[in-house]
Scaffold this motif. Structure first.
Motif, mmCIF file in Angstrom:
data_model
loop_
_atom_site.group_PDB
_atom_site.id
_atom_site.type_symbol
_atom_site.label_atom_id
_atom_site.label_comp_id
_atom_site.label_asym_id
_atom_site.label_seq_id
_atom_site.Cartn_x
_atom_site.Cartn_y
_atom_site.Cartn_z
ATOM 1 N N VAL A 1 0.867 -1.175 0.000
ATOM 2 C CA VAL A 1 0.000 0.000 0.000
ATOM 3 C C VAL A 1 0.902 1.223 0.000
ATOM 4 O O VAL A 1 1.889 1.277 0.743
ATOM 5 N N LEU B 1 0.613 5.510 0.308
ATOM 6 C CA LEU B 1 -0.285 6.596 0.683
ATOM 7 C C LEU B 1 0.216 7.901 0.086
ATOM 8 O O LEU B 1 1.357 8.302 0.312
ATOM 9 N N ALA C 1 -2.578 0.353 5.427
ATOM 10 C CA ALA C 1 -2.450 1.812 5.321
ATOM 11 C C ALA C 1 -2.331 2.439 6.706
ATOM 12 O O ALA C 1 -1.465 3.294 6.941
ATOM 13 N N LEU D 1 -8.923 7.413 5.233
ATOM 14 C CA LEU D 1 -8.338 6.811 4.045
ATOM 15 C C LEU D 1 -9.201 7.177 2.844
ATOM 16 O O LEU D 1 -10.388 6.887 2.804
ATOM 17 N N PRO E 1 -9.787 7.382 -1.511
ATOM 18 C CA PRO E 1 -9.970 6.333 -2.511
ATOM 19 C C PRO E 1 -8.646 5.807 -3.064
ATOM 20 O O PRO E 1 -7.644 6.530 -3.104
ATOM 21 N N GLU E 2 -8.690 4.559 -3.504
ATOM 22 C CA GLU E 2 -7.562 4.031 -4.260
ATOM 23 C C GLU E 2 -7.618 4.682 -5.637
ATOM 24 O O GLU E 2 -8.657 4.641 -6.304
ATOM 25 N N HIS F 1 -0.782 -0.531 -4.385
ATOM 26 C CA HIS F 1 -2.095 0.113 -4.337
ATOM 27 C C HIS F 1 -1.889 1.514 -3.769
ATOM 28 O O HIS F 1 -1.436 1.653 -2.630
ATOM 29 N N PHE G 1 -3.358 5.114 -2.467
ATOM 30 C CA PHE G 1 -4.549 5.750 -1.915
ATOM 31 C C PHE G 1 -4.277 7.238 -1.707
ATOM 32 O O PHE G 1 -3.217 7.625 -1.218
#
Length: 155
Positions: free
Chosen positions: A6, A8, A49, A64, A66-67, A87, A89
């Protein structure tokens, strides 16, 4: 070795993106990348995340977003080559002082600093930004907001 992670995109109230810097094992050049890391067994993307934000920045409360992107790339560190599946976000936060005291031993050895980047700074740097088109992607994200459909990045 496959590694799902993940990332960010922490953007503060001044539209600055938080990036960490490390140095490429092959040529020693700096490269900057969003916070985040690998998914631990049994964790969801949201749990990863939250853990990564807490460990890497001290941030424990945030919404959090959206992706927005997915990226698949090959990377090598510590003598291992990884098939990375990332991924990304989008997360809006108030500006805060980054606390890296929760870094793992590996992060303490490899992360050489952090900076809240403006789009202008991203345009002016000769340092490598990851993903490669990060400045353009962030420009689109800040102007248009999250995309209606997930964007798949190739580099």
């Amino acid at each position: 070795m496959a590694r799902t992670s993940v990332r960010l995109l922490l953007v503060d109230d001044k539209d600055r993106l938080l990036l960490f810097v490390s140095h490429d094992d092959s040529d020693g050049h700096p490269y900057w990348y969003p916070i985040g890391g690998g998914i631990e067994p049994g964790e969801s993307l949201a749990e990863t995340a939250a853990r990564e934000a807490r460990e890497e920045t001290g941030l424990s409360e945030f919404q959090l977003g959206p992706e927005v992107w997915r990226r698949r790339a090959t990377a090598s560190w510590g003598g291992v080559t990884y098939d990375c599946r990332e991924h990304y976000f989008f997360v809006r936060v108030a500006a805060f002082d980054v606390d890296t005291s929760g870094f793992t031993e590996n992060e303490r050895e490899t992360v050489k600093g952090h900076h809240w980047w403006t789009l202008d700074e991203m345009s002016a740097t000769d340092d490598r930004l990851v993903p490669r088109d990060l400045r353009l992607l962030m420009g689109d994200l800040l102007v248009s907001g999250p995309p209606d459909e997930l964007i798949f990045l190739t580099t």
